[in-house]
Design a protein around this motif. Structure first.
Motif, PDB file in Angstrom:
ATOM      1  N   ARG A  30      -6.354  10.480  -1.255  1.00 52.86           N
ATOM      2  CA  ARG A  30      -6.061  10.844  -0.700  1.00 52.86           C
ATOM      3  C   ARG A  30      -5.079  10.144   0.518  1.00 52.86           C
ATOM      4  NH1 ARG A  30     -11.205  11.611  -2.112  1.00 52.86           N
ATOM      5  NH2 ARG A  30     -11.208   9.475  -1.350  1.00 52.86           N
TER       6      ARG A  30
ATOM      7  N   GLU B 136       1.521   4.790  -0.884  1.00 51.91           N
ATOM      8  CA  GLU B 136       1.110   6.367  -0.487  1.00 51.91           C
ATOM      9  C   GLU B 136       1.629   7.104  -1.493  1.00 51.91           C
ATOM     10  OE1 GLU B 136       2.940   5.217   2.134  1.00 51.91           O
ATOM     11  OE2 GLU B 136       3.705   6.451   3.220  1.00 51.91           O
TER      12      GLU B 136
ATOM     13  N   ARG C  21       1.251  11.431  -4.826  1.00 46.19           N
ATOM     14  CA  ARG C  21       2.346  11.908  -5.299  1.00 46.19           C
ATOM     15  C   ARG C  21       2.954  12.132  -6.450  1.00 46.19           C
ATOM     16  NH1 ARG C  21       3.364  11.294   0.625  1.00 46.19           N
ATOM     17  NH2 ARG C  21       2.138  13.152   1.993  1.00 46.19           N
TER      18      ARG C  21
ATOM     19  N   GLY D 269       2.042   0.874   6.072  1.00 44.54           N
ATOM     20  CA  GLY D 269       3.120   1.373   6.868  1.00 44.54           C
ATOM     21  C   GLY D 269       2.871   2.534   7.876  1.00 44.54           C
ATOM     22  N   PRO D 270       3.577   2.697   9.010  1.00 46.75           N
ATOM     23  CA  PRO D 270       3.513   3.797  10.078  1.00 46.75           C
ATOM     24  C   PRO D 270       3.013   4.740   9.784  1.00 46.75           C
ATOM     25  CG  PRO D 270       5.735   3.674   9.737  1.00 46.75           C
ATOM     26  CD  PRO D 270       5.069   2.966   8.798  1.00 46.75           C
ATOM     27  N   GLU D 271       2.455   5.816  11.230  1.00 50.95           N
ATOM     28  CA  GLU D 271       1.887   7.423  11.148  1.00 50.95           C
ATOM     29  C   GLU D 271       3.153   7.624   9.914  1.00 50.95           C
ATOM     30  OE1 GLU D 271       2.321   5.627  13.539  1.00 50.95           O
ATOM     31  OE2 GLU D 271       1.376   5.852  14.828  1.00 50.95           O
TER      32      GLU D 271
ATOM     33  N   CYS E  20       0.499  -1.011  -0.470  1.00 49.45           N
ATOM     34  CA  CYS E  20      -0.102  -0.433  -0.007  1.00 49.45           C
ATOM     35  C   CYS E  20       0.975   1.091   0.185  1.00 49.45           C
ATOM     36  CB  CYS E  20      -0.893   0.126   1.422  1.00 49.45           C
ATOM     37  SG  CYS E  20      -1.984  -1.347   0.902  1.00 49.45           S
TER      38      CYS E  20
ATOM     39  N   LEU F 179      -4.266   7.834   3.854  1.00 51.87           N
ATOM     40  CA  LEU F 179      -5.128   7.371   4.285  1.00 51.87           C
ATOM     41  C   LEU F 179      -4.218   7.355   6.013  1.00 51.87           C
ATOM     42  CD1 LEU F 179      -7.215   5.140   2.832  1.00 51.87           C
ATOM     43  CD2 LEU F 179      -7.970   7.690   3.263  1.00 51.87           C
TER      44      LEU F 179
ATOM     45  N   LEU G  65      -4.620   3.302  -2.898  1.00 50.56           N
ATOM     46  CA  LEU G  65      -6.135   3.431  -1.853  1.00 50.56           C
ATOM     47  C   LEU G  65      -6.588   4.491  -2.549  1.00 50.56           C
ATOM     48  CD1 LEU G  65      -4.497   1.515   1.109  1.00 50.56           C
ATOM     49  CD2 LEU G  65      -6.177   0.581  -1.089  1.00 50.56           C
ATOM     50  N   GLY G  66      -6.561   4.747  -3.219  1.00 50.44           N
ATOM     51  CA  GLY G  66      -7.229   7.139  -4.130  1.00 50.44           C
ATOM     52  C   GLY G  66      -6.294   7.309  -3.476  1.00 50.44           C
TER      53      GLY G  66
HETATM   54  N1  SAH Z   1       3.155  10.431   6.672  1.00 52.23           N
HETATM   55  C1  SAH Z   1       3.173   9.858   5.413  1.00 52.23           C
HETATM   56  C2  SAH Z   1       1.936   8.918   5.019  1.00 52.23           C
HETATM   57  C3  SAH Z   1       2.244   7.715   5.536  1.00 52.23           C
HETATM   58  S1  SAH Z   1       0.643   6.712   5.711  1.00 52.23           S
HETATM   59  C4  SAH Z   1       2.859  10.514   4.127  1.00 52.23           C
HETATM   60  O1  SAH Z   1       2.462  11.672   4.265  1.00 52.23           O
HETATM   61  O2  SAH Z   1       3.502  10.585   3.064  1.00 52.23           O
HETATM   62  C5  SAH Z   1       0.146   5.673   6.448  1.00 52.23           C
HETATM   63  C6  SAH Z   1       0.476   4.093   5.373  1.00 52.23           C
HETATM   64  O3  SAH Z   1      -0.808   4.055   4.933  1.00 52.23           O
HETATM   65  C7  SAH Z   1       1.575   4.408   4.493  1.00 52.23           C
HETATM   66  O4  SAH Z   1       2.678   4.097   4.891  1.00 52.23           O
HETATM   67  C8  SAH Z   1       0.849   3.456   3.500  1.00 52.23           C
HETATM   68  O5  SAH Z   1       0.881   1.803   3.536  1.00 52.23           O
HETATM   69  C9  SAH Z   1      -0.545   3.713   3.874  1.00 52.23           C
HETATM   70  N2  SAH Z   1      -1.729   4.512   2.514  1.00 52.23           N
HETATM   71  C10 SAH Z   1      -1.888   5.778   3.233  1.00 52.23           C
HETATM   72  N3  SAH Z   1      -2.722   6.156   1.944  1.00 52.23           N
HETATM   73  C11 SAH Z   1      -2.843   5.527   0.934  1.00 52.23           C
HETATM   74  C12 SAH Z   1      -3.446   5.529   0.037  1.00 52.23           C
HETATM   75  N4  SAH Z   1      -3.502   6.799  -0.874  1.00 52.23           N
HETATM   76  N5  SAH Z   1      -2.444   4.227  -0.590  1.00 52.23           N
HETATM   77  C13 SAH Z   1      -1.738   3.469  -0.684  1.00 52.23           C
HETATM   78  N6  SAH Z   1      -1.796   3.566   0.674  1.00 52.23           N
HETATM   79  C14 SAH Z   1      -1.462   4.210   1.538  1.00 52.23           C
END
Ligand code: SAH
Length: 256
Positions: free
Chosen positions: A228, A174, A178, A201-203, A172, A230, A225-226
């Motif tokens: 935003r 994120e 970006r 992953g973690p926060e 997953c 999460l 996962l979209g």
């Molecule tokens: N602070 C980080 C976000 C961490 S979100 C940042 O701003 O980049 C925590 C975890 O949730 C991520 O490591 C990822 O594995 C998952 N996650 C959150 N949003 C996601 C998304 N839109 N698509 C895929 N994985 C996501």
């Protein structure tokens, strides 16, 4: 005993073998639940399961005010395999980890694998507490199994030791939010045939070196996962919900 009253009777996970006619001990917490919370009296029906022998009907036999045993009657459901995904997650603070474990259990996770990543803040994991939460969720949601919960390991070690027969790992990722590249999770799962594993992953997310290591593994697919970002526990629940939606629809979950 109507099917309705059986279905609404308390349901307990036990560790001992379940045998017709046996008198079974339950834990102090289960005695408290049956006698003080559910106010069961002698002869009330409960259901028990242990992950191996299916689900059985039993009757409460109070032993004094605080302790109960169960008299096992008949099997209600045979044991069936419940293949489900693995979830690799970085431990979170308990206010977020507890619901993650509860919801993941309800969504059919077969194995919970805490992994320590570079940005993992919480490194101590109370496995007993997680087991208690997942057992309660399994009791409530009518599972016949409880998930396996592994001791925490470093993500690097888990990736390095990933067995060739293990499920495909959906990362997953994120970064796609970006502008990075990741496949929408439903599309990735539509092509999948076997039980899957998900990595969340973690926060603070994964650091760039870690992301490269994960993406370079032959058994991983980056999924989004979209649009935003999460929270970690939301991401885990979203990924498992997609798995459940795709595989319940296709009915192609195979037992490993
Ligand atoms: N602070 C980080 C976000 C961490 S979100 C940042 O701003 O980049 C925590 C975890 O949730 C991520 O490591 C990822 O594995 C998952 N996650 C959150 N949003 C996601 C998304 N839109 N698509 C895929 N994985 C996501």
């Amino acid at each position: 005993m109507t099917p309705d009253s059986l279905a609404s009777s308390p349901r307990l996970y036990v560790t001992a073998p379940i045998v017709s006619g046996a008198e079974m001990a339950v834990t102090d917490a289960q005695s408290h639940y049956l006698l003080a919370v559910m106010r069961c009296v002698a002869g009330d029906v409960v259901r028990v399961f242990n992950g191996r022998d299916g689900e059985w009907r039993a009757r409460v036999a109070p032993q004094g005010k605080r302790r109960a045993t169960l008299r096992v009657e008949a099997q209600q459901q045979p044991q069936i395999p419940e293949p489900g995904p693995w979830l690799l997650f970085a431990p979170l603070k308990s206010a977020r980890l507890d619901p993650l474990v509860e919801k993941a259990t309800e969504l059919g996770v077969a194995r919970l694998m805490p992994v320590i990543t570079h940005r993992t803040v919480v490194t101590r994991v109370n496995l007993q507490r997680l087991a208690a939460i997942s057992i309660e969720a399994a009791e409530q949601c009518e599972r016949l199994t409880v998930p396996q919960i592994d001791a925490p390991r470093s993500l690097a070690d888990v990736l390095q030791d990933w067995p060739s027969a293990a499920p495909a790992l959906y990362f997953c990722d994120e970064a796609a939010v970006r502008g990075g590249h990741a496949v929408p999770i439903i599309r990735a799962l539509d092509d999948a045939r076997d039980p899957a594993a998900f990595l969340v992953g973690p926060e603070g997310g994964f650091d760039p070196a870690e992301q490269n290591t994960i993406r370079a593994c032959s058994f991983t697919t980056s999924v989004t996962l979209g649009p935003r970002i999460l929270r970690a526990e939301t991401a885990a629940i979203a990924a498992l919900s997609c798995w459940q939606g795709v595989f319940s629809r296709q009915g192609v979950v195979s037992a490993k």
